[in-house]
Motif scaffolding. Structure first.
Motif, mmCIF file in Angstrom:
data_model
loop_
_atom_site.group_PDB
_atom_site.id
_atom_site.type_symbol
_atom_site.label_atom_id
_atom_site.label_comp_id
_atom_site.label_asym_id
_atom_site.label_seq_id
_atom_site.Cartn_x
_atom_site.Cartn_y
_atom_site.Cartn_z
ATOM 1 N N CYS A 93 0.758 -1.458 -0.314
ATOM 2 C CA CYS A 93 0.328 -0.281 -0.110
ATOM 3 C C CYS A 93 0.975 0.986 0.265
ATOM 4 O O CYS A 93 1.071 1.898 1.052
ATOM 5 N N ALA A 94 0.938 1.846 -1.407
ATOM 6 C CA ALA A 94 1.565 3.735 -1.109
ATOM 7 C C ALA A 94 0.529 4.703 -0.732
ATOM 8 O O ALA A 94 -0.165 4.908 -1.434
ATOM 9 N N LEU A 95 0.766 4.881 0.852
ATOM 10 C CA LEU A 95 0.000 6.354 1.309
ATOM 11 C C LEU A 95 0.602 7.203 0.714
ATOM 12 O O LEU A 95 1.301 7.993 1.217
ATOM 13 N N SER A 96 0.516 7.498 -1.036
ATOM 14 C CA SER A 96 1.142 8.902 -1.342
ATOM 15 C C SER A 96 0.379 9.384 -2.926
ATOM 16 O O SER A 96 1.101 9.928 -3.734
ATOM 17 N N PRO A 129 -1.515 12.155 4.038
ATOM 18 C CA PRO A 129 -1.927 10.622 4.835
ATOM 19 C C PRO A 129 -1.550 10.674 6.242
ATOM 20 O O PRO A 129 -2.345 10.204 7.115
ATOM 21 N N ILE A 130 -0.628 11.671 6.883
ATOM 22 C CA ILE A 130 -0.501 11.574 8.236
ATOM 23 C C ILE A 130 -1.079 12.459 8.971
ATOM 24 O O ILE A 130 -1.270 12.270 10.276
ATOM 25 N N MET A 131 -2.213 13.695 8.065
ATOM 26 C CA MET A 131 -2.730 14.720 9.031
ATOM 27 C C MET A 131 -4.357 13.456 9.207
ATOM 28 O O MET A 131 -5.188 14.316 10.794
ATOM 29 N N LEU A 189 4.766 5.289 3.378
ATOM 30 C CA LEU A 189 4.258 6.618 3.852
ATOM 31 C C LEU A 189 4.575 7.316 3.449
ATOM 32 O O LEU A 189 5.924 7.765 3.455
ATOM 33 N N VAL A 190 4.308 8.276 2.666
ATOM 34 C CA VAL A 190 5.139 9.540 1.710
ATOM 35 C C VAL A 190 4.759 10.812 2.341
ATOM 36 O O VAL A 190 3.308 11.099 3.112
ATOM 37 N N THR A 191 5.147 12.029 3.948
ATOM 38 C CA THR A 191 4.831 13.040 4.436
ATOM 39 C C THR A 191 5.894 14.355 3.719
ATOM 40 O O THR A 191 6.713 14.030 3.414
ATOM 41 N N PRO A 243 5.461 1.638 13.482
ATOM 42 C CA PRO A 243 6.115 1.594 13.027
ATOM 43 C C PRO A 243 5.629 1.113 11.009
ATOM 44 O O PRO A 243 4.539 0.862 11.639
ATOM 45 N N VAL A 244 6.428 1.818 10.274
ATOM 46 C CA VAL A 244 5.359 1.131 8.745
ATOM 47 C C VAL A 244 6.632 1.442 8.205
ATOM 48 O O VAL A 244 8.175 0.378 8.681
ATOM 49 N N THR A 245 6.786 -0.196 6.993
ATOM 50 C CA THR A 245 7.814 -0.801 6.416
ATOM 51 C C THR A 245 8.629 0.615 5.412
ATOM 52 O O THR A 245 9.572 -0.101 5.965
ATOM 53 N N GLN A 246 7.871 1.037 5.746
ATOM 54 C CA GLN A 246 8.892 2.716 4.901
ATOM 55 C C GLN A 246 8.006 3.328 4.773
ATOM 56 O O GLN A 246 7.586 4.381 5.044
ATOM 57 N N LEU A 247 9.130 5.230 5.234
ATOM 58 C CA LEU A 247 8.459 5.955 6.005
ATOM 59 C C LEU A 247 9.341 7.058 5.060
ATOM 60 O O LEU A 247 11.030 7.215 5.323
ATOM 61 N N TYR A 248 8.873 7.862 3.821
ATOM 62 C CA TYR A 248 8.959 8.978 3.628
ATOM 63 C C TYR A 248 9.062 10.307 4.263
ATOM 64 O O TYR A 248 7.926 10.837 4.634
ATOM 65 N N VAL A 249 10.228 11.433 3.136
ATOM 66 C CA VAL A 249 9.919 12.829 3.703
ATOM 67 C C VAL A 249 10.551 13.804 2.308
ATOM 68 O O VAL A 249 11.004 13.347 2.089
#
Length: 729
Positions: free
Chosen positions: A477-480, A485-487, A507-509, A522-528
């Motif tokens: 699941c790409a939350l991007s 999404p973090i809101m 997850l992308v923020t 924890p997420v699989t991978q956290l983007y900024v």
């Protein structure tokens, strides 16, 4: 002749001469009576003549001939001026023009970009037109490009003594501004300025300024479309009143039915006065740039100043007035509290997705979920179903693109980036104030909608049957998709539901919510997203809503450094905007200490009125490679690991993921699910790190490999068979 007679004649003449003044006075008095008698007779004759002549055929006797009296025109037409960037103001102007046309009035639509106020605006003084200005506020409170010259001219004229305060005396106008209250410091600034400047030049505001708000939470009527509809209804009503010659709307306090507002200009004025004089008079109580006007100013019943008050009763009257004032303040306080409560409750019930937004996003291929979520099929999902290669995440981290679901639990965002590939159709905001859907419902409907879109590819030529069957089961699941999404207040519950279904989370923020990053499970991978390295360029590129956006940005990077799972900086290169800030980027890397850095050239998504980007801002792949090589020289703990040429993207990885001479940037997804389950079972006491679920990267995905990031099993690579070497730094 008798001497006595001669003596009498002589004495009579002497007497007449001595009393001559009395004689004169008698003659004058008689003549005056005669004149008065003639006036009375003529007036009676005139009245009797008017009674005998039918009303329809009354005439004016001028120069010996009869001419029919013409009906006076109070509004000759309406001119609608608009300044639009994304087309919203233009659309509203078109709707308003249709409404005005239904009244039988001539209407003209005018783009401010094509209008020269220096030559034409002063013509409106004597034209009897009503002018409506629909203007949007753009970045940093500036006018849109189409209205920039008009606003500049108007401001200079309003502050130039040579024009004077009566330059536009006679111009009748109304203003509707378009803005977003999320930008608190300059909400509807252009509309307010245009209203103020026209007023300063002597123009007459015929009704209060309207303010449309894109922020559905604070919008007075629920959306900017509803705000405009309400203002349009008032404008049309006011226009009808002006057409009848009403100078002011009735305040409701007229005595004996003699309402001055209902008297036509020709009847209310003295003979010989100009027909429009009434409209030129400026109300002493009219505010220079407020959103109110005489139309909305109620008249309070006060005791006349001419009333006689007994001194003995003065004390009682003052006490009564004070008591009434206190009672009024108490009632106003209670009313304000009730209104505030009702407004808050209404805001909580308000959905993020308005009908207009739903229509716009649906046209773009979104499947909308509930009131604030959405899902869409990625083009790389379609590509991998056909065996034509996966996205760069497949090359860098081993994602199976045909089993990836792209979604978001929040369509809202806190930025309006210049390279937004959704062309800013999604809402913006700095905090969650919308109606909230439950995460269970969002995930369930997201998977169902994703599967329904996948089913459309069953039996399509080129689609591999085995991949279609695999794709029906979501694994990633790409939350991007869009927004932030973090809101979403229940983002942690949503992530937990994903992991319970053995679905990995990416997850992308946008680095504007540091507290939420710290509280994230924890997420699989956290983007900024690190779209710029300086305060000035970040404001220019991301156009954030927060005033303290730079501090939030830095705090988000610091929060990222404390995360134990995989973290990624995502750099989007925009030529001529942010490609020359290498030293500043290196400092940001040391601040957040990410595991990986993705560097990608900006994707041009076509011409957009909301952005000034062109193909000239898209860097070539060779230019991206050169930037990455120069950046790596400044960050000694990192090296270039992978490349996906088709996406114009490279991966910089921390050396801790290089074991021996092999890179381990891929993810062991099964191992991650085991680790996150242990984390949940122990209440978060058992943590894990990024190296605990890494996997070896295949040779074809590495930087410098002949495949350039294409999986050899896919037909796209087999067709390309490239021989160009750009791997050397």
């Amino acid at each position: 002749m008798d001497p006595s007679l001669d003596m009498w004649d002589f004495s009579s003449l002497i007497s007449l001469w001595i009393n001559r003044f009395y004689i004169y006075l008698g003659f004058a008095f008689g003549f005056s009576l005669w004149i008065c008698f003639q006036i009375v007779i003529r007036k009676q004759n005139k009245n009797s003549q008017e009674k005998t002549v039918p009303k329809a055929s009354r005439d004016l006797m001028t120069n010996g001939y009869i001419s029919l009296q013409k009906k006076e025109v109070f509004v000759s037409g309406v001119k609608i001026f608009y300044g639009s960037q994304t087309g919203t103001a233009k659309g509203f102007a078109t709707v308003l023009a249709e409404a005005v046309s239904s009244l039988g009035l001539p209407v003209a639509l005018i783009n401010l970009k094509e209008y020269d106020p220096d030559d034409h605006l002063v013509e409106e003084v004597t034209s009897k037109n009503v002018s409506a200005f629909l203007v949007a506020t753009y970045t940093d409170g500036r006018p849109t490009e189409s209205a920039e010259w008009f606003c500049r001219w108007l401001e200079e004229a309003a502050n130039d003594f040579r024009f004077g305060k009566t330059y536009l005396k006679g111009v009748r106008y109304a203003v509707f501004g378009l803005g977003n209250s999320a930008y608190v410091s300059h909400f509807n600034k252009v509309g307010k300025d245009v209203d103020k400047w026209l007023w300063m030049l002597g123009a007459h505001r015929v009704m209060s300024r309207g303010e449309g708000d894109c922020n559905v939470v604070k919008s007075k009527h629920g959306s900017i479309e509803a705000d405009f509809t309400a203002w349009k209804a008032r404008f049309i009503s006011r226009l009808q009143a002006l057409c009848k010659g009403e100078r002011k709307p009735c305040g409701g306090n007229c005595k004996k039915g003699k309402c001055e507002s209902n008297q036509h200009g020709s009847e209310a004025m003295e003979p010989g006065s100009h027909a429009q004089e009434g409209f030129h008079q400026r109300d002493a109580e009219e505010e220079p740039f407020g959103s109110t006007s005489e139309e909305e100013s109620g008249t309070e019943d006060h005791q006349s100043l001419k009333s006689v008050i007994d001194v003995e009763d003065l004390g009682k009257i003052m006490d009564r007035m004070k008591k009434e004032k206190r009672e009024k303040e108490r009632q106003e306080g209670e009313t304000s509290l009730i209104r505030s409560t009702v407004k808050n409750e209404a805001s909580e019930r308000r959905a993020m997705i308005t009908p207009a937004l739903r229509e716009a996003l649906t046209k773009q291929g979104y499947q909308l979920i509930g009131s604030h979520s959405g899902v869409k099929l990625c083009r790389w999902t379609k590509s991998m179903l056909r065996g034509r290669g996966g996205c760069y995440k497949h090359t860098f981290y081993g994602i199976e693109s045909h089993r990836c679901m792209e979604t978001t639990p929040s369509l809202a965002c806190a930025n309006k980036c210049v390279f937004c590939w959704r062309h800013h159709t999604n809402p913006v905001g700095t905090e969650w104030r919308w109606k909230m859907d439950q995460p269970e419902m969002i995930l369930k409907e997201a998977i169902e909608n994703h599967q329904n879109m996948m089913k459309q590819f069953r039996g399509v030529p080129g689609v591999r049957e085995e991949r279609f069957e695999e794709g029906m089961t979501v694994k990633h699941c790409a939350l991007s998709l869009v927004g932030e999404p973090i809101m979403y207040p229940e983002i942690n519950r949503f992530l937990k539901l994903l992991h319970e279904r053995k679905i990995s989370s990416f997850l992308v923020t946008n680095a504007q919510f540091p507290a939420e990053i710290r509280n994230l499970k924890p997420v699989t991978q956290l983007y900024v997203s690190v779209d710029a390295s300086t305060k000035e360029s970040l404001k220019k590129i991301d156009r954030p809503l927060f005033k303290d956006f730079w501090q939030r940005f830095l705090d988000s990077l610091k929060a990222l450094a404390a995360k134990q799972q995989r973290t990624v900086y995502r750099l989007t290169l925009v030529k001529a905007w942010n490609v020359d800030e290498l030293q500043a980027y290196a400092k940001l890397v040391s601040l957040g200490n990410p595991d990986f850095i993705e560097v990608k050239g900006v994707t041009y998504c076509g011409e957009s009125s909301a952005s000034s980007l062109t193909m000239a801002n898209v860097p070539w792949h060779e230019e991206v490679v050169r930037f990455v090589c120069e950046l790596v020289d400044l960050i000694p703990d990192y090296e270039i690991a992978c490349e996906h040429e088709h996406s114009n993207c490279l991966l910089i990885a921390h050396k801790k993921f290089k074991i021996g001479r092999e890179w381990w940037t891929w993810i062991d997804y099964s191992r991650f699910q085991e680790l996150v389950q242990e984390y949940e079972d122990t209440g978060g006491s058992r943590t894990f790190s990024a190296k605990d679920y890494m996997a070896r990267t295949p040779h074809w995905a590495l930087f410098g490999a002949s495949e350039r990031g294409f999986d050899p099993k896919d037909t796209r690579y087999q067709r390309k068979n490239k021989s160009k070497d750009i791997s050397g730094c």
